[in-house]
Design a protein around this motif. Structure first.
Motif, PDB file in Angstrom:
ATOM      1  N   GLY A   1      33.595  86.515  24.556  1.00  0.00           N
ATOM      2  CA  GLY A   1      32.998  85.419  25.300  1.00  0.00           C
ATOM      3  C   GLY A   1      33.938  84.792  26.310  1.00  0.00           C
ATOM      4  O   GLY A   1      33.782  83.626  26.678  1.00  0.00           O
ATOM      5  N   SER A   2      34.913  85.563  26.756  1.00  0.00           N
ATOM      6  CA  SER A   2      35.930  85.029  27.669  1.00  0.00           C
ATOM      7  C   SER A   2      35.452  85.083  29.117  1.00  0.00           C
ATOM      8  O   SER A   2      34.888  86.084  29.565  1.00  0.00           O
ATOM      9  N   ASP A   3      35.685  83.997  29.815  1.00  0.00           N
ATOM     10  CA  ASP A   3      35.390  83.936  31.250  1.00  0.00           C
ATOM     11  C   ASP A   3      36.651  84.351  31.999  1.00  0.00           C
ATOM     12  O   ASP A   3      37.570  83.560  32.171  1.00  0.00           O
ATOM     13  N   VAL A   4      36.706  85.605  32.394  1.00  0.00           N
ATOM     14  CA  VAL A   4      37.921  86.163  32.980  1.00  0.00           C
ATOM     15  C   VAL A   4      37.720  86.420  34.462  1.00  0.00           C
ATOM     16  O   VAL A   4      36.776  87.105  34.861  1.00  0.00           O
ATOM     17  N   GLN A   5      38.634  85.894  35.264  1.00  0.00           N
ATOM     18  CA  GLN A   5      38.631  86.166  36.690  1.00  0.00           C
ATOM     19  C   GLN A   5      39.976  86.726  37.150  1.00  0.00           C
ATOM     20  O   GLN A   5      40.036  87.682  37.897  1.00  0.00           O
ATOM     21  N   THR A   6      41.076  86.120  36.697  1.00  0.00           N
ATOM     22  CA  THR A   6      42.403  86.575  37.120  1.00  0.00           C
ATOM     23  C   THR A   6      43.051  87.414  36.023  1.00  0.00           C
ATOM     24  O   THR A   6      43.137  86.993  34.872  1.00  0.00           O
ATOM     25  N   ILE A   7      43.488  88.610  36.389  1.00  0.00           N
ATOM     26  CA  ILE A   7      44.091  89.546  35.435  1.00  0.00           C
ATOM     27  C   ILE A   7      45.400  90.078  36.005  1.00  0.00           C
ATOM     28  O   ILE A   7      45.468  90.458  37.182  1.00  0.00           O
ATOM     29  N   ALA A   8      46.415  90.134  35.153  1.00  0.00           N
ATOM     30  CA  ALA A   8      47.654  90.833  35.511  1.00  0.00           C
ATOM     31  C   ALA A   8      47.663  92.174  34.797  1.00  0.00           C
ATOM     32  O   ALA A   8      47.404  92.247  33.592  1.00  0.00           O
ATOM     33  N   ASP A   9      47.928  93.236  35.546  1.00  0.00           N
ATOM     34  CA  ASP A   9      48.102  94.571  34.977  1.00  0.00           C
ATOM     35  C   ASP A   9      49.604  94.803  34.870  1.00  0.00           C
ATOM     36  O   ASP A   9      50.291  95.010  35.877  1.00  0.00           O
TER      37      ASP A   9
ATOM     38  N   SER B   1      43.385  98.905  40.446  1.00  0.00           N
ATOM     39  CA  SER B   1      42.383  99.095  41.495  1.00  0.00           C
ATOM     40  C   SER B   1      40.969  99.120  40.921  1.00  0.00           C
ATOM     41  O   SER B   1      40.041  98.530  41.491  1.00  0.00           O
ATOM     42  N   LEU B   2      40.807  99.783  39.789  1.00  0.00           N
ATOM     43  CA  LEU B   2      39.486  99.811  39.162  1.00  0.00           C
ATOM     44  C   LEU B   2      39.055  98.424  38.708  1.00  0.00           C
ATOM     45  O   LEU B   2      37.882  98.053  38.839  1.00  0.00           O
ATOM     46  N   LEU B   3      39.988  97.643  38.200  1.00  0.00           N
ATOM     47  CA  LEU B   3      39.663  96.267  37.820  1.00  0.00           C
ATOM     48  C   LEU B   3      39.268  95.449  39.048  1.00  0.00           C
ATOM     49  O   LEU B   3      38.333  94.631  38.994  1.00  0.00           O
ATOM     50  N   ALA B   4      39.959  95.655  40.156  1.00  0.00           N
ATOM     51  CA  ALA B   4      39.616  94.943  41.383  1.00  0.00           C
ATOM     52  C   ALA B   4      38.229  95.332  41.868  1.00  0.00           C
ATOM     53  O   ALA B   4      37.465  94.484  42.347  1.00  0.00           O
ATOM     54  N   HIS B   5      37.874  96.606  41.733  1.00  0.00           N
ATOM     55  CA  HIS B   5      36.525  97.049  42.100  1.00  0.00           C
ATOM     56  C   HIS B   5      35.462  96.386  41.221  1.00  0.00           C
ATOM     57  O   HIS B   5      34.314  96.223  41.656  1.00  0.00           O
ATOM     58  N   GLU B   6      35.843  95.997  39.999  1.00  0.00           N
ATOM     59  CA  GLU B   6      34.918  95.300  39.105  1.00  0.00           C
ATOM     60  C   GLU B   6      34.762  93.827  39.466  1.00  0.00           C
ATOM     61  O   GLU B   6      33.962  93.119  38.857  1.00  0.00           O
ATOM     62  N   GLY B   7      35.541  93.358  40.444  1.00  0.00           N
ATOM     63  CA  GLY B   7      35.396  91.985  40.911  1.00  0.00           C
ATOM     64  C   GLY B   7      36.445  91.017  40.408  1.00  0.00           C
ATOM     65  O   GLY B   7      36.399  89.821  40.729  1.00  0.00           O
TER      66      GLY B   7
ATOM     67  N   ALA C   1      43.788  86.616  31.780  1.00  0.00           N
ATOM     68  CA  ALA C   1      44.056  87.764  30.917  1.00  0.00           C
ATOM     69  C   ALA C   1      45.207  88.584  31.477  1.00  0.00           C
ATOM     70  O   ALA C   1      45.511  88.526  32.674  1.00  0.00           O
ATOM     71  N   ALA C   2      45.814  89.351  30.585  1.00  0.00           N
ATOM     72  CA  ALA C   2      46.816  90.343  30.974  1.00  0.00           C
ATOM     73  C   ALA C   2      46.524  91.615  30.191  1.00  0.00           C
ATOM     74  O   ALA C   2      46.163  91.557  29.006  1.00  0.00           O
ATOM     75  N   VAL C   3      46.645  92.759  30.856  1.00  0.00           N
ATOM     76  CA  VAL C   3      46.485  94.042  30.194  1.00  0.00           C
ATOM     77  C   VAL C   3      47.750  94.855  30.412  1.00  0.00           C
ATOM     78  O   VAL C   3      48.442  94.706  31.422  1.00  0.00           O
ATOM     79  N   SER C   4      48.054  95.708  29.445  1.00  0.00           N
ATOM     80  CA  SER C   4      49.201  96.606  29.569  1.00  0.00           C
ATOM     81  C   SER C   4      48.829  97.904  28.853  1.00  0.00           C
ATOM     82  O   SER C   4      48.945  98.005  27.628  1.00  0.00           O
ATOM     83  N   TYR C   5      48.373  98.870  29.641  1.00  0.00           N
ATOM     84  CA  TYR C   5      47.798 100.093  29.092  1.00  0.00           C
ATOM     85  C   TYR C   5      48.696 101.308  29.337  1.00  0.00           C
ATOM     86  O   TYR C   5      49.755 101.208  29.939  1.00  0.00           O
TER      87      TYR C   5
END
Length: 249
Positions: A34-42, A52-58, A103-107
């Protein structure tokens, strides 16, 4: 470890990587929490495929990597795809300057390249400081069992017309530790250029990461294996483990 030569080959070598699965998994986790996520650090963004794929998702995306050469490839990709992504060259152990991220992701097992326990804790602490209260941290790791059964003491090779490699994976002194000794042969059309890379990774059991996350101000939100958000978590049989944590500061 230098990515100078590898940066230009990375996307070709990772051509079959399941990038879309990372994106789908991320979106599903955001939805389920239920998180309202707009800004993400990869974090550890490499050549920017996931960013880039995350940016394409908006999403508003910031890509962070310690390799200037990787970031150069990432920036070229973003320009070609008309994506407004901020790129930052920074070691995750010295992460700073980011604030109030959703959010932050590290994949792609980036966290496994942090091979010292205290440094893993440092990374987690710096990620927590970069997130807003309640912000999410999603990362994946190799499972210890998968490393021991399918990586260490194994040799891998691939031969193509323009690039070939031999990859020796040797164990380190600690459980879950491995060294990747790679030799590449790259054609320039007339001859083959040879170069080598040595990569060092360390993975731990989930309890280790849970402990350090708690000490760094996170609470655990979920454990998943191999991109599934519905299957029961089974650490022993997992290949890639996804850990979901929330900033509890």
């Amino acid at each position: 470890m230098s990515y100078q030569k590898l940066a230009n080959l990375y996307d070709k070598l990772m051509d079959d990587a399941p990038y879309n699965q990372w994106i789908e998994f991320t979106g599903e986790i955001f939805s389920r929490t239920g998180s309202d996520v707009q800004t993400i650090a990869d974090l550890g963004c490499g050549t920017g495929q996931i960013a880039s794929l995350l940016a394409h998702e908006g999403y508003d995306v910031i890509g962070v990597d310690n390799s200037a050469d990787m970031l150069s490839v990432a920036q070229q990709r973003a320009q070609q795809e008309n994506l407004a992504i901020q790129w930052i060259q920074q070691d995750l152990r010295q992460l700073q300057g980011l604030q109030n991220l959703d959010a932050a992701v590290s994949y792609c097992d980036v966290i496994n390249y942090i091979t010292d326990e205290d440094e893993v804790r440092t990374v987690f602490e710096r990620v927590a400081k970069s997130l807003k209260p309640g912000g999410l941290f999603l990362f994946d790791i190799h499972s210890v069992n998968h490393v021991e059964q399918f990586y260490v003491n194994q040799t891998f090779a691939d031969v193509q017309d323009d690039v070939s490699y031999i990859w020796f994976c040797t164990p380190g002194e600690n459980q879950g530790e491995m060294y990747h000794d790679l030799t590449f042969f790259v054609s320039d059309g007339e001859k083959y250029d040879r170069f080598e890379e040595l990569h060092h990774q360390q993975t731990y059991y989930v309890e280790f990461y849970k402990k350090l996350l708690h000490e760094s101000g996170f609470k655990l939100c979920g454990l998943h294996a191999d991109f599934s958000v519905t299957a029961d978590f089974d650490e022993e049989n997992a290949e890639r483990i996804f850990i979901i944590a929330q900033n509890n500061r």
